[in-house]
Design a protein around this motif. Structure first.
Motif, PDB file in Angstrom:
ATOM      1  N   GLY A 245       0.592  -1.089  -0.005  1.00  7.35           N
ATOM      2  CA  GLY A 245      -0.154   0.205  -0.060  1.00  7.35           C
ATOM      3  C   GLY A 245       0.991   1.117   0.100  1.00  7.35           C
ATOM      4  N   PRO A 246       0.339   2.409   0.299  1.00  2.00           N
ATOM      5  CA  PRO A 246       1.059   3.653   0.215  1.00  2.00           C
ATOM      6  C   PRO A 246       2.180   3.583   1.011  1.00  2.00           C
TER       7      PRO A 246
ATOM      8  N   GLU B 182       2.797  -8.815  -1.390  1.00  4.73           N
ATOM      9  CA  GLU B 182       1.465  -8.114  -1.608  1.00  4.73           C
ATOM     10  C   GLU B 182       0.412  -9.214  -1.582  1.00  4.73           C
TER      11      GLU B 182
ATOM     12  N   GLY C 159      -0.636  -0.543  -4.260  1.00  2.00           N
ATOM     13  CA  GLY C 159      -1.507   0.592  -4.117  1.00  2.00           C
ATOM     14  C   GLY C 159      -2.522   0.566  -2.725  1.00  2.00           C
ATOM     15  N   GLY C 160      -2.934  -0.590  -2.195  1.00  3.73           N
ATOM     16  CA  GLY C 160      -3.674  -0.520  -0.969  1.00  3.73           C
ATOM     17  C   GLY C 160      -4.745   0.356  -1.432  1.00  3.73           C
ATOM     18  N   VAL C 161      -5.052   1.201  -0.404  1.00  2.00           N
ATOM     19  CA  VAL C 161      -6.099   2.057  -0.538  1.00  2.00           C
ATOM     20  C   VAL C 161      -6.045   3.055  -1.552  1.00  2.00           C
TER      21      VAL C 161
ATOM     22  N   PRO D  19      -8.968  10.498  -2.888  1.00  2.00           N
ATOM     23  CA  PRO D  19      -7.830  11.597  -2.974  1.00  2.00           C
ATOM     24  C   PRO D  19      -6.696  11.366  -2.089  1.00  2.00           C
ATOM     25  N   ILE D  20      -5.388  11.798  -2.443  1.00  2.00           N
ATOM     26  CA  ILE D  20      -4.249  11.608  -1.597  1.00  2.00           C
ATOM     27  C   ILE D  20      -4.504  12.968  -0.659  1.00  2.00           C
TER      28      ILE D  20
ATOM     29  N   PHE E 227       1.364 -12.620   3.482  1.00  2.00           N
ATOM     30  CA  PHE E 227       2.055 -12.965   4.766  1.00  2.00           C
ATOM     31  C   PHE E 227       1.312 -13.721   5.481  1.00  2.00           C
TER      32      PHE E 227
ATOM     33  N   ALA F 238       3.992  -3.243   6.588  1.00  2.00           N
ATOM     34  CA  ALA F 238       3.061  -2.107   6.030  1.00  2.00           C
ATOM     35  C   ALA F 238       1.904  -2.769   5.801  1.00  2.00           C
ATOM     36  N   SER F 239       1.534  -3.846   6.482  1.00  2.00           N
ATOM     37  CA  SER F 239       0.110  -4.579   6.117  1.00  2.00           C
ATOM     38  C   SER F 239      -1.007  -3.612   6.531  1.00  2.00           C
ATOM     39  N   GLY F 240      -0.765  -2.552   7.232  1.00  2.00           N
ATOM     40  CA  GLY F 240      -1.789  -1.785   7.648  1.00  2.00           C
ATOM     41  C   GLY F 240      -2.661  -2.247   8.928  1.00  2.00           C
TER      42      GLY F 240
ATOM     43  N   GLY G 211     -12.431  -0.889   2.566  1.00  2.00           N
ATOM     44  CA  GLY G 211     -11.529  -0.283   3.091  1.00  2.00           C
ATOM     45  C   GLY G 211     -11.719  -0.323   4.501  1.00  2.00           C
TER      46      GLY G 211
ATOM     47  N   MET H  54      -3.093   9.074   3.329  1.00  2.00           N
ATOM     48  CA  MET H  54      -2.177   8.410   2.657  1.00  2.00           C
ATOM     49  C   MET H  54      -0.716   8.992   2.522  1.00  2.00           C
TER      50      MET H  54
HETATM   51  C1  LIG Z   1     -12.570   3.834   3.239  1.00  2.00           C
HETATM   52  C2  LIG Z   1     -11.459   4.592   3.524  1.00  2.00           C
HETATM   53  C3  LIG Z   1     -11.526   5.978   3.034  1.00  2.00           C
HETATM   54  C4  LIG Z   1     -10.180   6.679   3.057  1.00  2.00           C
HETATM   55  N1  LIG Z   1     -10.301   8.085   2.445  1.00  2.00           N
HETATM   56  C5  LIG Z   1      -8.944   8.459   2.483  1.00  2.00           C
HETATM   57  C6  LIG Z   1      -8.885   9.786   1.624  1.00  2.00           C
HETATM   58  O1  LIG Z   1      -9.763  10.131   1.089  1.00  2.00           O
HETATM   59  N2  LIG Z   1      -7.640  10.183   1.649  1.00  2.00           N
HETATM   60  C7  LIG Z   1      -6.508   9.744   2.248  1.00  2.00           C
HETATM   61  O2  LIG Z   1      -5.326  10.136   2.012  1.00  2.00           O
HETATM   62  N3  LIG Z   1      -6.621   8.472   3.011  1.00  2.00           N
HETATM   63  C8  LIG Z   1      -7.756   8.155   3.130  1.00  2.00           C
HETATM   64  N4  LIG Z   1      -7.939   6.993   3.715  1.00  2.00           N
HETATM   65  C9  LIG Z   1      -6.847   6.367   4.746  1.00  2.00           C
HETATM   66  C10 LIG Z   1      -5.690   5.894   3.893  1.00  2.00           C
HETATM   67  O3  LIG Z   1      -6.184   5.353   2.732  1.00  2.00           O
HETATM   68  C11 LIG Z   1      -5.121   4.486   4.570  1.00  2.00           C
HETATM   69  O4  LIG Z   1      -5.026   4.890   5.879  1.00  2.00           O
HETATM   70  C12 LIG Z   1      -3.834   4.335   4.042  1.00  2.00           C
HETATM   71  O5  LIG Z   1      -3.932   4.017   2.811  1.00  2.00           O
HETATM   72  C13 LIG Z   1      -3.073   3.448   5.013  1.00  2.00           C
HETATM   73  O6  LIG Z   1      -1.599   3.020   4.097  1.00  2.00           O
HETATM   74  P1  LIG Z   1      -0.981   1.585   4.246  1.00  2.00           P
HETATM   75  O7  LIG Z   1      -0.098   1.454   3.375  1.00  2.00           O
HETATM   76  O8  LIG Z   1      -0.525   1.749   5.809  1.00  2.00           O
HETATM   77  O9  LIG Z   1      -2.241   0.537   4.304  1.00  2.00           O
HETATM   78  P2  LIG Z   1      -3.241   0.226   3.089  1.00  2.00           P
HETATM   79  O10 LIG Z   1      -3.631   1.356   2.277  1.00  2.00           O
HETATM   80  O11 LIG Z   1      -4.369  -0.569   3.739  1.00  2.00           O
HETATM   81  O12 LIG Z   1      -2.307  -1.036   2.420  1.00  2.00           O
HETATM   82  C14 LIG Z   1      -1.806  -1.975   2.936  1.00  2.00           C
HETATM   83  C15 LIG Z   1      -1.329  -3.119   1.888  1.00  2.00           C
HETATM   84  O13 LIG Z   1      -0.876  -4.322   2.525  1.00  2.00           O
HETATM   85  C16 LIG Z   1      -1.464  -5.242   1.848  1.00  2.00           C
HETATM   86  N5  LIG Z   1      -1.567  -6.461   2.862  1.00  2.00           N
HETATM   87  C17 LIG Z   1      -2.461  -6.513   3.900  1.00  2.00           C
HETATM   88  N6  LIG Z   1      -2.184  -7.463   4.678  1.00  2.00           N
HETATM   89  C18 LIG Z   1      -1.361  -8.426   3.824  1.00  2.00           C
HETATM   90  C19 LIG Z   1      -0.630  -9.592   4.230  1.00  2.00           C
HETATM   91  N7  LIG Z   1      -1.180 -10.213   5.231  1.00  2.00           N
HETATM   92  N8  LIG Z   1       0.048 -10.089   3.406  1.00  2.00           N
HETATM   93  C20 LIG Z   1       0.267  -9.442   2.252  1.00  2.00           C
HETATM   94  N9  LIG Z   1       0.020  -8.155   1.800  1.00  2.00           N
HETATM   95  C21 LIG Z   1      -0.867  -7.557   2.766  1.00  2.00           C
HETATM   96  C22 LIG Z   1      -2.775  -4.802   1.315  1.00  2.00           C
HETATM   97  O14 LIG Z   1      -3.415  -5.800   0.087  1.00  2.00           O
HETATM   98  C23 LIG Z   1      -2.458  -3.490   0.843  1.00  2.00           C
HETATM   99  O15 LIG Z   1      -1.886  -3.311  -0.521  1.00  2.00           O
HETATM  100  C24 LIG Z   1      -9.144   6.013   3.605  1.00  2.00           C
HETATM  101  C25 LIG Z   1      -9.179   4.971   4.075  1.00  2.00           C
HETATM  102  C26 LIG Z   1     -10.485   4.230   4.151  1.00  2.00           C
HETATM  103  C27 LIG Z   1     -10.445   2.715   4.532  1.00  2.00           C
END
Ligand SMILES: Cc1cc2nc3c(=O)[nH]c(=O)nc-3n(C[C@H](O)[C@H](O)[C@H](O)COP(=O)(O)OP(=O)(O)OC[C@H]3O[C@@H](n4cnc5c(N)ncnc54)[C@H](O)[C@@H]3O)c2cc1C
Length: 465
Positions: free
Chosen positions: A25-26, A46, A52-54, A60-61, A132, A169-171, A331, A419
């Motif tokens: 993800g981001p 991944e 890309g995740g979210v 929007p970012i 993972f 970075a799994s969130g 999400g 993000m």
């Molecule tokens: C509905 C919603 C609306 C949002 N609106 C906005 C917005 O408008 N603007 C903004 O900036 N932010 C917004 N956010 C917040 C933001 O998008 C997230 O908090 C941010 O993307 C977190 O980034 P991350 O990389 O930590 O997690 P994520 O974006 O969740 O990415 C995690 C990645 O890890 C992968 N993954 C997870 N578990 C595993 C595993 N066990 N094995 C392998 N891969 C795995 C997933 O597939 C994903 O690709 C929103 C969030 C949600 C849910």
């Protein structure tokens, strides 16, 4: 729950590198690029068929600038935005907003492609469709844990991979939790988390009709939040809609539609007549469990038809709207908060604190999608610094947790989960992991913070006011 014993087996090792990043993800995207650019070898695990995740959901970012337009996040996150603009995948300028701070409207599909390109250029290996599952851990004499081997799964079954350093970075903090890091869930004692949303896109919208309706009656049926840019709606320019609460009340009164959200929330897309709807609300979701996620997907999908019908029947300009996309998955806004050497708190961000080990800046409002109701709370905060210690899980010595599961309480996460902020955390985790892998000593967070900060600044990241 019934259990079954799995017989011992030998796993093929699919990859080995200085650093493994769990999740593309981001935050994982940015972390992996930072590692590779500093010169260490790195791969991403991944679970989806793309990174890309979210960011691949049409939202929007947010988090690049404070409300005045002063930069909070630059570095790799900003580079992604500029590359998206070049590729026709983002509007050329950030859209100003007093409620949400300036934000970047992007195309989710072009975002996937540009991320892929940037990862390839940096030399990051990406294992798509690979989930993972487990850490194979080695506690030392002091009870501290080192994770050198990971068990992953996908087509063909189970596999292993190896790394000196792990970035979770799994969130959801999947790897840190499995390795034995402590965590809390959601908002503390009751463990409730922000609601989950399955985003979808509607196309075929006539924004002129909507703009005219809002212009004529924004103090009545077509009310909008005081701090959003009403002028942009009147003029059919890019905007985020937070409003039309009265219209929803009216629809609930005169129909049997059980609308899950108390207000209309959408973001205009880069394609004409298109919006990303942010109104599905699923509550009481355990987004870090198989059962929780599976149930939430079904509940989220069940709300889409109803919302499409509501928009067509009730919202001016939407009578010809059609469903043009559904996000690939629901999400999840909040699950585990991994306990780090320091936990960022609501007080820290409300007071605008800047600790000495700041490695990223936040400043987006506290944005809580209510854990039990269809409403949202937005509370403005000043710019603040996020300390490196929030990414260092207690006990697990060769891992950093970046992105949504870093150590922050419910309130602090509600501001820092955006993000751009997650990408800034990821870049810092990547730089730190490179140094730690190159150093081999395993103790990364005490003496290298200044080096990490200097490196981040030399790479264009913003870490000071
Ligand atoms: C509905 C919603 C609306 C949002 N609106 C906005 C917005 O408008 N603007 C903004 O900036 N932010 C917004 N956010 C917040 C933001 O998008 C997230 O908090 C941010 O993307 C977190 O980034 P991350 O990389 O930590 O997690 P994520 O974006 O969740 O990415 C995690 C990645 O890890 C992968 N993954 C997870 N578990 C595993 C595993 N066990 N094995 C392998 N891969 C795995 C997933 O597939 C994903 O690709 C929103 C969030 C949600 C849910």
């Amino acid at each position: 729950m019934k259990t079954l014993k799995m017989p011992g087996r030998n796993l093929s090792v699919i990859d080995s590198a200085d650093v493994a990043v769990i999740g593309g993800g981001p935050s994982g995207f940015s972390a992996a690029i930072a590692v590779a650019r500093e010169g260490s070898s790195v791969y991403i695990i991944e679970k989806n068929g793309y990174c890309g995740g979210v960011a691949a959901m049409g939202l929007p970012i947010q988090g690049f600038d404070d409300v005045e337009g002063n930069p909070l996040v630059r570095g790799i996150a900003w580079e992604l935005y500029r590359r998206l603009v070049e590729a026709g995948g983002a509007l050329k300028e950030l859209v100003p907003c007093r409620l949400h701070n300036p934000y970047a409207i992007i195309d989710p599909h072009i975002c996937k492609l540009v991320m892929e390109e940037m990862l390839k250029e940096a030399g990051v290996r990406v294992w798509n469709h690979t989930t993972f599952l487990h850490t194979l851990r080695e506690p030392d004499a002091h009870g501290e844990i080192f994770v050198k081997n990971l068990v992953v799964g996908g087509k063909g079954g189970l596999y292993a991979c190896k790394a000196e350093r792990i970035i979770d970075a799994s969130g959801d903090g999947d790897a840190a939790a499995d390795a034995g890091a402590q965590y809390t869930i959601g908002r503390g004692p009751d463990g409730l988390t922000q609601s989950a949303t399955l985003n979808f896109r509607l196309s075929g919208i006539d924004f002129n009709t909507l703009g005219a309706a809002v212009h004529e009656n924004f103090s009545g049926l077509f009310d909008t939040h005081d701090m959003i840019n009403r002028e942009a709606i009147f003029r059919s320019e890019p905007h985020i809609m937070v409003g039309l609460r009265n219209l929803i009340s009216e629809a609930k009164l005169h129909s049997d539609m059980d609308i899950p959200c108390d207000y209309i929330s959408y973001i205009t897309g880069i394609n004409p007549g298109t919006v990303c709807i942010n109104m599905v609300h699923v509550h009481h979701v355990s987004g870090h469990t198989l059962q929780g996620l599976s149930t939430a997907e079904a509940l989220g999908k069940a709300q889409i038809n109803l919302l499409v019908q509501f928009f067509r029947e009730w919202v001016p300009g939407f009578s010809q709207a059609y469903l043009s996309d559904i996000s690939p998955h629901i999400g999840i806004r909040e699950t585990r908060h991994i306990m780090g050497e320091y936990t960022l708190t609501g007080d820290d961000i409300r007071s605008g604190s800047f600790p000495n080990d700041t490695i990223a800046l936040g400043g987006y409002p506290i944005d809580i999608h209510h854990p039990e109701k269809g409403d949202v709370t937005l509370e403005r905060v000043p710019p603040y610094g996020i300390p490196f210690r929030t990414m260092v899980p207690k006990r697990v010595r060769n891992m950093l947790v970046t992105g949504r599961a870093f150590s922050a309480d419910h309130i602090a996460l509600a501001s820092s989960r955006l993000m751009a902020t997650c990408m800034a955390l990821g870049q810092a985790a990547g730089v730190a992991s490179h140094f730690a892998a190159a150093d081999k000593s395993g103790i990364e967070h005490t003496y290298t913070v200044e080096t990490i900060q200097n490196t981040l600044e030399s790479r264009g990241a913003v870490i000071r006011r």
